[in-house]
Design a protein around this motif. Structure first.
Motif, PDB file in Angstrom:
ATOM      1  N   HIS A  59       1.018  -1.730   0.212  1.00  0.00           N
ATOM      2  CA  HIS A  59       0.041  -0.258  -0.182  1.00  0.00           C
ATOM      3  C   HIS A  59       0.856   1.543  -0.438  1.00  0.00           C
ATOM      4  O   HIS A  59       1.523   1.537   1.031  1.00  0.00           O
ATOM      5  CB  HIS A  59      -1.061  -0.010   1.097  1.00  0.00           C
ATOM      6  N   PRO A  60       0.930   1.785  -1.099  1.00  0.00           N
ATOM      7  CA  PRO A  60       1.639   3.182  -1.086  1.00  0.00           C
ATOM      8  C   PRO A  60       1.491   4.356  -0.464  1.00  0.00           C
ATOM      9  O   PRO A  60       0.217   4.931   0.240  1.00  0.00           O
ATOM     10  CB  PRO A  60       1.861   3.696  -2.745  1.00  0.00           C
ATOM     11  N   LYS A  61       2.597   4.906   0.705  1.00  0.00           N
ATOM     12  CA  LYS A  61       1.655   6.437   1.157  1.00  0.00           C
ATOM     13  C   LYS A  61       2.230   7.300   0.431  1.00  0.00           C
ATOM     14  O   LYS A  61       1.599   8.699   0.859  1.00  0.00           O
ATOM     15  CB  LYS A  61       3.038   6.501   1.813  1.00  0.00           C
ATOM     16  N   SER A  62       3.151   7.598  -0.542  1.00  0.00           N
ATOM     17  CA  SER A  62       2.668   8.843  -1.477  1.00  0.00           C
ATOM     18  C   SER A  62       1.893   8.464  -2.647  1.00  0.00           C
ATOM     19  O   SER A  62       1.153   8.016  -2.692  1.00  0.00           O
ATOM     20  CB  SER A  62       4.477   8.276  -2.694  1.00  0.00           C
ATOM     21  N   MET A 112       9.140  -0.689  -6.321  1.00  0.00           N
ATOM     22  CA  MET A 112       7.945   0.789  -6.021  1.00  0.00           C
ATOM     23  C   MET A 112       8.440   0.609  -4.549  1.00  0.00           C
ATOM     24  O   MET A 112       7.756   1.769  -3.945  1.00  0.00           O
ATOM     25  CB  MET A 112       6.256  -0.705  -5.766  1.00  0.00           C
ATOM     26  N   GLN A 113       8.454  -0.147  -3.620  1.00  0.00           N
ATOM     27  CA  GLN A 113       8.836   0.332  -2.132  1.00  0.00           C
ATOM     28  C   GLN A 113       9.859   1.404  -2.350  1.00  0.00           C
ATOM     29  O   GLN A 113       9.712   2.742  -1.366  1.00  0.00           O
ATOM     30  CB  GLN A 113       9.215  -0.386  -1.564  1.00  0.00           C
ATOM     31  N   LEU A 169       1.523   7.679  -6.555  1.00  0.00           N
ATOM     32  CA  LEU A 169       1.578   5.726  -6.476  1.00  0.00           C
ATOM     33  C   LEU A 169       0.340   5.939  -6.084  1.00  0.00           C
ATOM     34  O   LEU A 169      -0.648   4.975  -6.578  1.00  0.00           O
ATOM     35  CB  LEU A 169       2.649   5.197  -5.898  1.00  0.00           C
ATOM     36  N   ASN A 170      -0.603   6.326  -4.988  1.00  0.00           N
ATOM     37  CA  ASN A 170      -1.865   6.195  -4.352  1.00  0.00           C
ATOM     38  C   ASN A 170      -3.003   6.313  -5.634  1.00  0.00           C
ATOM     39  O   ASN A 170      -4.144   5.200  -5.993  1.00  0.00           O
ATOM     40  CB  ASN A 170      -2.597   6.982  -3.008  1.00  0.00           C
ATOM     41  N   ASP A 198       8.195   4.640  -4.047  1.00  0.00           N
ATOM     42  CA  ASP A 198       8.017   5.847  -3.210  1.00  0.00           C
ATOM     43  C   ASP A 198       8.267   5.800  -2.368  1.00  0.00           C
ATOM     44  O   ASP A 198       7.603   7.322  -1.655  1.00  0.00           O
ATOM     45  CB  ASP A 198       6.790   4.076  -2.303  1.00  0.00           C
TER      46      ASP A 198
END
Length: 417
Positions: free
Chosen positions: A4-7, A25-26, A10-11, A29
């Motif tokens: 689950h992206p924090k940015s 992805m990580q 990406l969200n 992000d």
């Protein structure tokens, strides 16, 4: 485990359906959370305008900027001279410098509708890879860049492998394309601090090449993100209509015809297209996409209005909707319909209705026009066209006539003077 992206960026990519794959992805992000990330998408100048097939990635750049990052539109003034072989069955025709420059001018006008090219950390950049590709020294390039590429690995990429598996020729010129695109990422990282390349999923191999090259030469951490290659729910390639490519330049396709393309979206695609091509909240897109029967038509009109407003402005969208209502609901002519204007020389002693259907864009060919008439799909001034041999003279064209193909495609035909 689902990431689950924090940015914010990406969200948006995940929740609205833009994401096909990402190299890390990580890592991406985290980079997006730390500060402004410059990101590019490349566009070869193979036509005078962008078309609907490009719109998905343009929207990705728009969201990138809206969420605080820096979009770079890289025009392929250099790579267009080679041609991208990705998933093509033949070699692209080579264009001259003047045609390439003219195409870039046309494409630039479209980008200006979606991106802010102003100053500041998030101001978009319009660049041309001819800046660094045109003056390359071939021997130096082979020594410094070519040594980092494995031919074995390049042959394994699906875009190349599919051509070879079909025993279709792949020229050395085209084979070099992926090296040049990888070099673009290296130069953009070196010159402009670009850390992300995006593109359609058919560009995955080219993107990975650029990341590997940049890591080897500069030892910098950069990322790649791809979007899905869209097809409509009935299996057609996104961006194609009965009349051909759906261009984004109003000189090549009128705002009304563009609006009509979206109005004709199939029921099953409405929710998905609202999320990808408009900025309406995701929950609202889902609600509209779940409507049925007559209500889904209202959602299609909203889709057409929102997408057309982004490209051509709210006034053009409202005018297109008004014309559609005039034509479909009231049986009128509609002031904004595509118009074919004939000269006296065009008409001569008479012009066949088959020619008019073709020249107005309602049929692809004479054969297609005759089939349309035979299947009762053509109308003239809302009356069925039954005679494929009908010829109209200057007198018959003294007043404008409306031609129709099916219920939703219309054009006006008029004569000069």
């Amino acid at each position: 485990m689902t990431f689950h992206p924090k940015s914010e960026f990406l969200n948006v990519m995940v929740t609205r359906g833009f994401l096909a794959d990402c190299t890390d992805m990580q890592g991406l992000d985290a980079a997006l959370m730390k500060g402004t990330v410059p990101c590019y998408i490349g566009y070869d100048a193979t036509a005078a305008s962008l078309h609907v097939g490009h719109l998905l990635n343009i929207m990705m750049l728009r969201w990138l900027q809206k969420t605080g990052h820096k979009p770079i539109t890289l025009m392929g003034g250099g790579t267009t001279k080679v041609g991208d072989p990705s998933f093509r069955s033949d070699e692209r025709p080579l264009l001259g410098p003047e045609q390439i420059d003219a195409n870039i001018d046309g494409m630039s006008r479209v980008f200006a509708r979606y991106l802010d090219y102003g100053e500041g950390d998030t101001g978009a950049l319009m660049l041309n890879n001819a800046e660094w590709l045109d003056n390359l020294n071939y021997l130096e390039f082979l020594r410094d860049i070519g040594r980092h590429f494995s031919v074995n690995r390049m042959l394994s990429f699906e875009s190349v492998k599919s051509r070879l598996d079909r025993e279709q020729s792949l020229s050395f010129l085209e084979f070099n394309y992926m090296i040049l695109q990888a070099y673009d990422f290296l130069e953009l990282n070196r010159r402009y601090g670009c850390r992300l390349q995006m593109g359609g999923s058919d560009q995955w191999g080219n993107i990975v090449n650029g990341i590997d090259l940049t890591r080897r030469v500069l030892d910098n951490e950069i990322y790649g993100l791809t979007s899905p290659l869209l097809t409509t729910s009935d299996g057609r390639k996104m961006g194609k209509s009965a009349g051909g490519a759906v261009w984004l330049d109003s000189a090549m396709l009128s705002p009304y015809e563009f609006w009509q393309f979206w109005r004709n979206t199939t029921d099953a695609d409405v929710g998905r297209f609202l999320k990808l091509y408009t900025e309406l909240p995701v929950d609202e897109c889902d609600r509209l996409g779940a409507l049925e029967g007559a209500e889904i038509n209202g959602a299609k009109i909203l889709l057409a209005n929102e997408v057309t407003s982004l490209l051509h402005g709210r006034d053009a969208a409202e005018a297109a909707e008004a014309t559609a209502r005039e034509v479909f609901e009231k049986g009128g002519v509609g002031d904004d319909l595509p118009t074919l204007t004939l000269s006296a020389a065009d008409i001569g002693d008479g012009i066949s209705v088959v020619q008019l259907l073709v020249r107005s864009g309602l049929a692809k060919s004479g054969k297609d026009a005759k089939r349309l008439i035979a299947e009762n799909g053509a109308r003239m001034d809302d009356a069925p066209l039954t005679d494929a041999g009908l010829v109209l003279d200057a007198g018959a064209l003294a007043s404008p006539i409306k031609l129709s193909a099916g219920r939703k495609r219309h054009a006006m035909v008029t004569r000069e003077g």
